[in-house]
Enzyme design. Structure first.
Site, short mmCIF file in Angstrom:
data_model
loop_
_atom_site.label_atom_id
_atom_site.label_comp_id
_atom_site.label_asym_id
_atom_site.label_seq_id
_atom_site.Cartn_x
_atom_site.Cartn_y
_atom_site.Cartn_z
CD GLU A 105 -2.91 0.83 2.46
OE1 GLU A 105 -3.66 1.78 2.76
OE2 GLU A 105 -2.90 -0.27 3.06
CG ASP A 107 -1.85 4.51 2.91
OD1 ASP A 107 -2.46 4.02 1.94
OD2 ASP A 107 -1.77 3.96 4.02
CD GLU A 109 -4.36 7.86 5.62
OE1 GLU A 109 -4.84 6.72 5.44
OE2 GLU A 109 -4.06 8.30 6.76
#
Length: 288
Positions: A105, A107, A109
């Protein structure tokens, strides 16, 4: 053994450079499918598509890419939730679809804040199910006034995260030294908005003010220059007109720009977190 591994990586690079695909900027609905919540397709004054994600007290929103990718450069223009966005999290991220305990993953954010406070960009990398590689940055501009471009470059050598073309983070592939790195599993690109007021704004001290809802973020001008695996084969279907991303690393100028961001805007680094260093420096820090 090292020569064999080096040759394997070189061969892999050669294959993907030949077979990568290179779609230009297109309609958002050409590349993405709506998943849930209040996900809308809008049009600007020039007729180009914009996708919006809206959060209220009852529902989150999300969309995802129609394609899975194995390496590529991904750019997205985003205009974040304005005014009091405390407690909200707007994301773009890439994730695999295999068993969770082995998932990879990448990310990005965006943690909302009270009116007048800067947004925080929270980044994290998972490889073979292992995460805990968080770094956070204060954005040096107001990301709610206009669209800004956020990019992920993912190739066999490193992952580079950029904001408006400026590199802010790099994770190197050091699998030879037993540091996990996303290398073999294709990932899909997602965007979402959700409530995380238990941790998102000042460690959860400031909660979401639902009287400010609905909270809406906008996305446009997605561009993926990437490899799309064909069925079960790890190949792509067309030749690429631009494969520079496949071998891209940071030159001296890029490294200096990243250091400048670290000095001025980085506010958290898992490699320097004294609460997490009781057992010594995390080994993944050696790949940063």
């Amino acid at each position: 053994m090292e020569q064999v591994r080096a040759c394997s990586l070189t061969s892999l690079a050669a294959v993907y450079l030949i077979l990568a695909v290179s779609p230009a900027i297109s309609n958002m609905t050409d590349s993405f499918e709506r998943m849930w919540g209040n996900t809308q397709v809008l049009y600007n004054s020039t007729g180009h598509q914009i996708m919006s994600l809206t959060l209220d007290r009852w529902t989150t929103s999300a969309f995802r890419s129609k394609s899975l990718y194995l390496f590529g450069r991904f750019d997205m223009d985003i205009k974040l939730v304005p005014k009091d966005s405390a407690g909200t999290v707007t994301t773009i991220y890439m994730i695999t679809e295999g068993p969770w305990q082995y998932h990879d993953e990448i990310d990005l954010e965006f943690l909302g804040n009270t009116t007048g406070e800067p947004y925080t960009l929270h980044t994290n990398i998972y490889a073979k199910g292992k995460g805990g590689r968080e770094k956070q940055y204060r954005l040096w501009f107001d990301p709610t006034e206009d669209f800004n471009t956020y990019s992920i470059i993912w190739n066999p050598h490193n992952i580079i995260i950029l904001v408006n073309g400026k590199p802010i983070r790099r994770v190197k592939n050091k699998m030879r030294d037993d540091y996990p790195f996303p290398l073999f599993q294709p990932m899909r690109l997602y965007a979402s908005i959700w409530n995380a007021d238990e941790w998102a704004t000042q460690g959860g001290r400031i909660k979401t003010d639902w009287s400010q809802a609905p909270f809406t973020a906008f996305f446009r001008n997605h561009r993926a220059i990437a490899c799309v695996p064909y069925k079960t084969a790890w190949i792509c279907g067309q030749n690429s007109s631009d494969s520079s991303w496949f071998s891209q690393e940071l030159d001296e100028d890029g490294q200096q720009k990243m250091k400048d961001v670290d000095t001025k805007y980085k506010i958290y680094d898992y490699c320097t977190d004294s609460w997490r260093l009781t057992d010594g420096l995390p080994k993944q820090c050696m790949a940063e």
